[in-house]
Every structure is written in C-alpha cells, then in structure tokens.
Design a protein around this motif. Structure first.
Motif, PDB file in Angstrom:
ATOM      1  N   LEU A  40       0.808  -1.217   0.000  1.00 61.76           N
ATOM      2  CA  LEU A  40       0.000   0.000   0.000  1.00 61.76           C
ATOM      3  C   LEU A  40       0.842   1.267   0.000  1.00 61.76           C
ATOM      4  O   LEU A  40       0.294   2.360  -0.106  1.00 61.76           O
ATOM      5  CB  LEU A  40      -0.918   0.014   1.235  1.00 61.76           C
ATOM      6  CG  LEU A  40      -2.049  -1.012   1.263  1.00 61.76           C
ATOM      7  CD1 LEU A  40      -2.728  -0.997   2.624  1.00 61.76           C
ATOM      8  CD2 LEU A  40      -3.052  -0.746   0.163  1.00 61.76           C
ATOM      9  N   THR A  41       2.159   1.126   0.146  1.00 61.75           N
ATOM     10  CA  THR A  41       3.016   2.299   0.310  1.00 61.75           C
ATOM     11  C   THR A  41       3.949   2.526  -0.880  1.00 61.75           C
ATOM     12  O   THR A  41       4.021   3.629  -1.406  1.00 61.75           O
ATOM     13  CB  THR A  41       3.849   2.170   1.599  1.00 61.75           C
ATOM     14  OG1 THR A  41       2.959   1.933   2.690  1.00 61.75           O
ATOM     15  CG2 THR A  41       4.643   3.424   1.869  1.00 61.75           C
ATOM     16  N   SER A  83       5.659  -2.118  -8.644  1.00 61.95           N
ATOM     17  CA  SER A  83       4.711  -3.208  -8.811  1.00 61.95           C
ATOM     18  C   SER A  83       5.388  -4.351  -9.564  1.00 61.95           C
ATOM     19  O   SER A  83       6.200  -4.125 -10.456  1.00 61.95           O
ATOM     20  CB  SER A  83       3.507  -2.732  -9.612  1.00 61.95           C
ATOM     21  OG  SER A  83       2.702  -3.817  -9.975  1.00 61.95           O
ATOM     22  N   SER A  84       5.049  -5.566  -9.203  1.00 62.01           N
ATOM     23  CA  SER A  84       5.575  -6.731  -9.914  1.00 62.01           C
ATOM     24  C   SER A  84       4.546  -7.241 -10.915  1.00 62.01           C
ATOM     25  O   SER A  84       4.622  -8.376 -11.372  1.00 62.01           O
ATOM     26  CB  SER A  84       5.956  -7.830  -8.917  1.00 62.01           C
ATOM     27  OG  SER A  84       4.813  -8.245  -8.207  1.00 62.01           O
ATOM     28  N   GLY A  85       3.594  -6.404 -11.264  1.00 61.01           N
ATOM     29  CA  GLY A  85       2.518  -6.803 -12.165  1.00 61.01           C
ATOM     30  C   GLY A  85       2.994  -7.307 -13.513  1.00 61.01           C
ATOM     31  O   GLY A  85       2.476  -8.299 -14.027  1.00 61.01           O
TER      32      GLY A  85
END
Length: 103
Positions: A63-64, A68-70
């Motif tokens: 959340l911070t 991203s590892s998307g």
C-alpha cells in the motif's frame, strides 16, 4: 438508505477508507484502519482484517511503495498457460520454443 442500516454504513466507511489508502498509497494508516474494523461487528471485514494481519508488513509495503511486480506476474501467468496447454505432449525444448515465439 445507508442511514437506516448501521452495519451497511460502517461497512461502506471502512471500504472507502481502504480504497483511499490503496489509491493514495497511505499504507501507514493500515494499523488504525484494522483497529477501526475490529471495533465494528462486521464478519466479512473481520475475516479480511485477520488475513491482512497474517502478512501485515507485506500489505503495508504494497500500500506504500510505488513499485509493482505486475508485469513479471503477467509473464509468469503467460508461461504457465503455455505449459498447461502442452501438458504431457512434449519436452522442455518444444516448450522453450513456444514461450520464445509466443511474444
């Protein structure tokens, strides 16, 4: 209508507060949110809070931090799909060629 049902009003407030934490990357507010959720008798949010507590540090980081590892997860999913399509049909060399040619 929410004013007629206190549970729905509380549920809505908690979900909206979580959405703000998520969209504005305010992970430092998570412990306070968890305390507020536990004060209300909402079983579905109690279950969510218990799940978050099991891996609190990772959730706060998610959340911070802006990373991203998307993209990596997308490639892993693509490779797993190709592997499932080829189940029992061929060896590693053919799968390697399909993965390299699929992109």
């Amino acid at each position: 209508m929410r004013s007629y049902c206190l549970e729905i009003d509380a549920f809505t407030r908690h979900v909206r507060a979580f959405a703000v934490m998520l969209t504005e990357r305010q992970g430092e507010r998570l412990p306070d949110w968890l305390v507020a959720v536990r004060q209300d008798d909402l079983p579905s949010l109690q279950t969510l809070a218990a799940g978050i507590d099991r891996d609190r540090d990772a959730v706060i980081a998610g959340l911070t931090v802006p990373w991203s590892s998307g993209a990596v997860e997308g490639h892993v999913d693509r490779i797993k799909m190709i592997k499932r399509q080829m189940y029992g049909r061929a060896g590693f060399n053919l799968m390697r060629k399909r993965v390299l040619l699929a992109s």
